[in-house]
Design a protein around this motif. Structure first.
Motif, mmCIF file in Angstrom:
data_model
loop_
_atom_site.group_PDB
_atom_site.id
_atom_site.type_symbol
_atom_site.label_atom_id
_atom_site.label_comp_id
_atom_site.label_asym_id
_atom_site.label_seq_id
_atom_site.Cartn_x
_atom_site.Cartn_y
_atom_site.Cartn_z
ATOM 1 N N PRO A 247 21.597 24.022 -26.323
ATOM 2 C CA PRO A 247 21.472 25.368 -26.896
ATOM 3 C C PRO A 247 21.670 26.500 -25.900
ATOM 4 C CG PRO A 247 19.335 24.260 -26.790
ATOM 5 C CD PRO A 247 20.374 23.235 -26.473
ATOM 6 N N ASP A 248 21.185 26.347 -24.667
ATOM 7 C CA ASP A 248 21.317 27.450 -23.706
ATOM 8 C C ASP A 248 22.782 27.712 -23.376
ATOM 9 O OD1 ASP A 248 18.580 27.675 -23.660
ATOM 10 O OD2 ASP A 248 18.322 26.529 -21.810
ATOM 11 N N LEU A 249 23.525 26.655 -23.121
ATOM 12 C CA LEU A 249 24.949 26.813 -22.806
ATOM 13 C C LEU A 249 25.716 27.295 -24.025
ATOM 14 C CD1 LEU A 249 27.262 26.579 -20.847
ATOM 15 C CD2 LEU A 249 27.358 24.110 -21.312
ATOM 16 N N PHE A 250 25.383 26.763 -25.183
ATOM 17 C CA PHE A 250 26.027 27.196 -26.428
ATOM 18 C C PHE A 250 25.791 28.695 -26.629
ATOM 19 C CE2 PHE A 250 26.441 27.955 -30.937
ATOM 20 C CZ PHE A 250 27.409 27.067 -31.383
ATOM 21 N N ASN A 251 24.546 29.130 -26.503
ATOM 22 C CA ASN A 251 24.213 30.537 -26.747
ATOM 23 C C ASN A 251 24.904 31.450 -25.741
ATOM 24 O OD1 ASN A 251 22.572 29.605 -28.784
ATOM 25 N ND2 ASN A 251 20.654 29.930 -27.680
ATOM 26 N N ARG A 252 24.928 31.044 -24.491
ATOM 27 C CA ARG A 252 25.581 31.875 -23.473
ATOM 28 C C ARG A 252 27.075 32.005 -23.760
ATOM 29 N NH1 ARG A 252 23.712 29.446 -19.431
ATOM 30 N NH2 ARG A 252 25.460 28.149 -18.713
ATOM 31 N N THR A 253 27.681 30.920 -24.182
ATOM 32 C CA THR A 253 29.113 30.937 -24.485
ATOM 33 C C THR A 253 29.416 31.865 -25.653
ATOM 34 O OG1 THR A 253 29.301 28.659 -23.670
ATOM 35 C CG2 THR A 253 31.089 29.482 -25.048
ATOM 36 N N VAL A 254 28.594 31.785 -26.697
ATOM 37 C CA VAL A 254 28.772 32.648 -27.865
ATOM 38 C C VAL A 254 28.553 34.111 -27.488
ATOM 39 C CG1 VAL A 254 27.791 33.287 -30.101
ATOM 40 C CG2 VAL A 254 28.226 30.875 -29.559
ATOM 41 N N ARG A 255 27.502 34.366 -26.740
ATOM 42 C CA ARG A 255 27.166 35.742 -26.384
ATOM 43 C C ARG A 255 28.292 36.391 -25.580
ATOM 44 N NH1 ARG A 255 23.037 34.651 -23.717
ATOM 45 N NH2 ARG A 255 21.450 34.864 -25.333
ATOM 46 N N GLU A 256 28.796 35.692 -24.593
ATOM 47 C CA GLU A 256 29.849 36.262 -23.756
ATOM 48 C C GLU A 256 31.131 36.508 -24.533
ATOM 49 O OE1 GLU A 256 30.106 33.537 -20.516
ATOM 50 O OE2 GLU A 256 28.231 34.223 -19.573
ATOM 51 N N PHE A 257 31.459 35.603 -25.435
ATOM 52 C CA PHE A 257 32.653 35.778 -26.241
ATOM 53 C C PHE A 257 32.510 36.987 -27.161
ATOM 54 C CE2 PHE A 257 34.790 34.929 -30.330
ATOM 55 C CZ PHE A 257 36.107 34.841 -29.896
ATOM 56 N N CYS A 258 31.393 37.084 -27.847
ATOM 57 C CA CYS A 258 31.216 38.201 -28.798
ATOM 58 C C CYS A 258 31.193 39.543 -28.074
ATOM 59 C CB CYS A 258 29.935 38.000 -29.609
ATOM 60 S SG CYS A 258 30.007 36.615 -30.773
ATOM 61 N N ARG A 259 30.574 39.573 -26.919
ATOM 62 C CA ARG A 259 30.543 40.829 -26.140
ATOM 63 C C ARG A 259 31.955 41.334 -25.832
ATOM 64 N NH1 ARG A 259 26.204 39.226 -21.438
ATOM 65 N NH2 ARG A 259 24.257 39.690 -22.570
ATOM 66 N N ALA A 260 32.876 40.391 -25.616
ATOM 67 C CA ALA A 260 34.227 40.775 -25.223
ATOM 68 C C ALA A 260 34.998 41.413 -26.362
ATOM 69 C CB ALA A 260 34.973 39.539 -24.724
ATOM 70 N N TYR A 261 34.496 41.286 -27.602
ATOM 71 C CA TYR A 261 35.254 41.779 -28.757
ATOM 72 C C TYR A 261 34.422 42.725 -29.607
ATOM 73 C CZ TYR A 261 38.565 38.288 -27.261
ATOM 74 O OH TYR A 261 39.437 37.573 -26.499
ATOM 75 N N GLU A 262 33.648 43.550 -28.934
ATOM 76 C CA GLU A 262 32.891 44.608 -29.611
ATOM 77 C C GLU A 262 33.659 45.924 -29.539
ATOM 78 O OE1 GLU A 262 30.553 44.121 -31.539
ATOM 79 O OE2 GLU A 262 30.317 42.031 -31.010
#
Length: 262
Positions: A247-262
Motif C-alpha cells: 500500500p505505501d508504494l502503491f499510494n506514493r505512485t498514485v499520488r505522484e502521478f496525479c500531482r503531475a496532472y493537476e
C-alpha cells in the motif's frame, strides 16, 4: 458512507478528503473496503471516492441483464451526482476494465486513468486456453451449494496475504454474492477492450505487481504499447492485489502521478 440512487439501483459510496477527485474502482469478489489502505492516506490530498459497485458491499443486488456498459454508466452517474467533474479514475483488476469502459462512454469524466493489475477484458488480454480455464473454474465455484461457496480466486498475492489485512479480506469474501461474481467473471471472459486503447487521450498510469500471475507483466507491456500517453510502474515482489500487498508504494505512485496532472 453515502447512498446514491442510479436508475433504481442503490449504490453505496465512501467519500473522504478534499482536493482533486480520485475515484477508486474495486475488483471482482471485493467491495469498496478493498481500498481501505488508500482511503485515509490519499484523502489528505484528494477527494477520494470508492464505490461498492452494484451487487457488492452495501449496494443493491445486481440487476438482471446488467452488463459491462451498465457498470460504466452507473459509475458515470455516481461521478455526476457527486459533482466531481473530471476525475482521476483508478481501477484494479476487473475495476480497471470498468474504468476503461467508463472512458469509452464518458471520456469527459476522466482526467487521468490509473490501471492496476488489470485486463482489456480476459479475451482482450489472455490466451484463449487461459480464458477457458478461468471460465471452467468459475463454473465450478458457482456449482457448489451456497453454504460451501468460496469466492476466493487463486494467485491474488505473491505470497501469503498481508496479515494485517486478512480480517478485511475474510469479511469481504463472506459478503460476496454468487449472483454478482458469476456474471462478472463471465463478462470478463467475453470482454475485449483492445480497440479502445489506441484512442485513449488522457495520461495513463499502469501499476503492476512484478509477480502478478493473474494479469502477468506481459499484459502491462501490451497496454504500454497500445496506449499513446502512458507510463508503467512495476512494484517489486508484489502480486495481483497490489494496493493491499504494497500500500505505501502503491499510494506514493498514485499520488505522484496525479500531482503531475493537476
Amino acid at each position: 458512507m453515502a447512498m446514491v440512487r442510479v436508475n433504481g439501483v442503490e449504490v453505496s459510496v465512501a467519500r473522504l478528503g478534499h482536493g482533486p477527485p480520485l475515484v477508486l474502482v474495486h475488483g471482482a469478489g471485493m467491495d469498496g473496503r478493498a481500498w481501505q489502505p488508500q482511503l485515509k492516506e490519499l484523502a489528505e490530498e484528494f477527494t477520494v471516492v470508492a464505490w461498492d459497485e452494484p451487487g457488492a458491499g452495501r449496494s443493491s443486488d445486481l440487476p438482471v441483464g446488467f452488463g459491462l456498459a451498465d457498470f460504466a454508466h452507473c459509475l458515470a452517474a455516481v461521478i455526476e451526482v457527486l459533482r466531481l467533474g473530471s476525475a482521476h479514475v483508478a481501477g484494479l483488476s476487473w475495476g480497471g476494465t470498468v474504468a476503461l469502459e467508463l472512458y469509452r462512454h464518458h471520456p469527459e469524466l476522466v482526467r487521468t486513468l490509473i490501471l492496476a493489475d488489470t485486463y482489456a477484458g480476459w479475451k482482450g488480454s489472455l490466451p484463449p486456453e487461459e480464458v477457458a480455464a478461468r471460465v471452467e473454474g468459475a463454473e465450478r465455484m458457482l456449482a457448489v451449494p451456497r453454504e460451501r461457496f468460496d469466492p476466493t480466486l487463486p494467485g491474488l498475492f505473491a505470497g501469503d496475504p498481508p496479515a494485517a489485512f486478512v480480517p478485511l479480506l475474510d469479511a469481504m469474501a463472506r459478503d460476496v454474492r454468487p449472483e454478482t461474481i458469476g456474471p462478472q467473471l463471465f463478462m470478463m471472459a467475453e470482454a475485449d477492450e483492445r480497440d479502445l486503447l489506441p484512442g485513449i487521450a488522457v495520461p495513463t498510469l499502469l501499476i503492476w505487481g512484478e509477480c502478478d500471475v493473474r494479469s502477468p507483466l506481459a499484459v502491462a507491456h501490451a497496454f504500454e504499447d497500445a496506449i499513446p500517453h502512458t507510463e508503467l510502474a512495476v512494484l517489486p515482489g508484489v502480486g495481483h492485489v497490489s494496493n493491499i500487498e504494497a500500500p505505501d508504494l502503491f499510494n506514493r505512485t498514485v499520488r505522484e502521478f496525479c500531482r503531475a496532472y493537476e
